[in-house]
Design an enzyme around this catalytic site. Structure first.
Site: not given
Length: 407
Positions: A77, A79, A140, A174-175, A379
């Site tokens: 992903h 994002d 990520d 996705e997030e 994150h």
């Protein structure tokens, strides 16, 4: 570009997603990044490259053998998490990490320390890509994207490694749980795929939470506090009562492994009206349904005490445990397991305490377990990725392609 250069370029794009926009992609930066990736894939000579209006980018590495083989895919992903800024990411490489504290930002005394993050010590002697302490890193899942593209380049440069048709897919959002919502599985055209979206080296995941979201609104009645006796109904107090009715130890901070939870993620309110928001998680489908029933039961209990309509519930399922869709095709797990072992990685099969795009894709007809991308502390400002982890993930992708062709 090599793997590291590619990753460092990718994290320069600000691609935070935003669930409040209700758009796909949810932020314009994701489409900017997708356009860049599209041009890169074109320069590599990939085929069937498509980028739709929703920001889903697909491409094909053609087979280099006449053998009839299943079409497989690799997905990541674009994002990054809305939890921390992804703008002006300034990565730094700590070469041959010696096990000491890493100062990310001296003026703000932001330090990445093994005393707080002991997993750092597993990577002594390795080269770590870290942040400047002011943003997340974006491993990520830009590490996953870099690994997939670099694996494709490696296969192009090594035609002696036979492989079937390989599809790659990069998706937005996705997030915020919407990465698979507009993913066209039929157009992608794979028998199965893997998301490169896990953490530490060796992670191989085909179980995830069943997930639901609950929003409970409490109605009150505001009256001047000096004259409120037997008249005022304080919705904040009712909301607080509801919160205390749920098991206090069935929360994220008290659970691990296969243990589920209720997670209070938001409170808003005043005397007149208050709202609490929860996410509900459990790997076991029956326990998951029981958790939702418990929320409904407690809402009914509040209404029985304070009057019908005091509490209203909005409850919606978000995604389900992909295990039931993976078990009939366990050979795809066996292949990933064998690929890891072949490149010197010890597989670590464990449940995901979260969800992935692959979980939703599995229920859309594309079995899609999750493989490590190599980053840690996602994150936030303490996110980092060892270069050696990314190199191993890239090797796993190449080996999966090779193993599928050898069967």
């Amino acid at each position: 570009m090599n793997l590291v250069e590619r990753f460092l370029k990718y994290v320069s794009f600000d691609t935070q997603s935003d669930e409040l926009t209700r758009l796909t992609p949810s932020t314009p930066g994701q489409m900017v990044f997708a356009e860049y990736l599209k041009s890169e894939l074109e320069s590599l000579g990939l085929e069937d490259i498509t980028l739709d209006e929703n920001g889903y980018l697909f491409a094909t590495l053609p087979a280099n053998t006449e053998k009839e083989l299943p079409v497989i895919g690799f997905i990541a992903h674009m994002d990054t998490s809305p939890d921390m800024s992804g703008k002006n990411v300034t990565p730094r490489i700590v070469e041959k990490y010696d096990g000491s504290d890493i100062v990310l930002c001296a003026e703000e005394n932001i330090v990445l320390s093994p005393s707080q993050f002991p997993e750092l010590l597993d990577h002594k002697g390795e080269d770590l890509i870290v942040t400047n302490g002011k943003t997340l890193l974006g491993a990520d899942d830009k590490a996953g994207i870099a690994e997939i593209v670099s694996a494709v380049v490696y296969l192009q440069e090594h035609p002696e490694i036979k492989h079937g048709k390989i599809r790659i897919g990069f998706n937005p959002d996705e997030e915020i749980g919407e990465g698979a919502h507009k993913f066209d599985v039929q157009k992608f055209g794979c028998e199965w795929a893997y998301t490169m979206d896990g953490g530490e080296v060796g992670e191989l995941e085909f179980e995830n939470f069943n997930a639901a979201a609950a929003k409970i609104t409490f109605k009150g009645r505001n009256v001047h506090p000096g004259y409120a006796k037997h008249k005022m109904i304080n919705s904040i107090r009712i909301a607080n009562q509801f919160i205390t009715m749920l098991p206090r130890h069935e929360t994220p901070e008290h659970t691990s492994g296969y243990e589920g939870f209720y997670h209070l993620i938001g409170i808003q309110g005043d005397v007149e009206q208050s709202t609490v928001s929860y996410i509900i998680r459990d790997h076991d489908r029956n326990k998951f349904e029981d958790r939702k029933k418990e929320i409904e039961h407690l809402v009914n209990k509040i209404n029985a005490e304070f009057g019908e309509g005091t509490a209203t519930l909005e409850l919606r399922d978000q995604y389900y445990n992909m295990r039931e869709k993976i078990e009939p095709v366990m050979h795809i797990i066996d292949t990933a397991f064998a690929a890891m072992e072949a490149v010197g990685v010890k597989p670590n099969v464990k449940p995901i305490r979260g969800g992935t795009d692959g979980a939703q894709l599995s229920f859309k007809g594309l079995p899609c377990p999750n493989i490590f991308a190599g980053g840690l502390n996602f994150h936030g400002r303490y996110e980092f990725v060892p270069i050696q982890n990314m190199e191993k993930a890239m090797k796993v992708i190449v080996k999966i392609a090779e193993l599928v062709a050898s069967k």
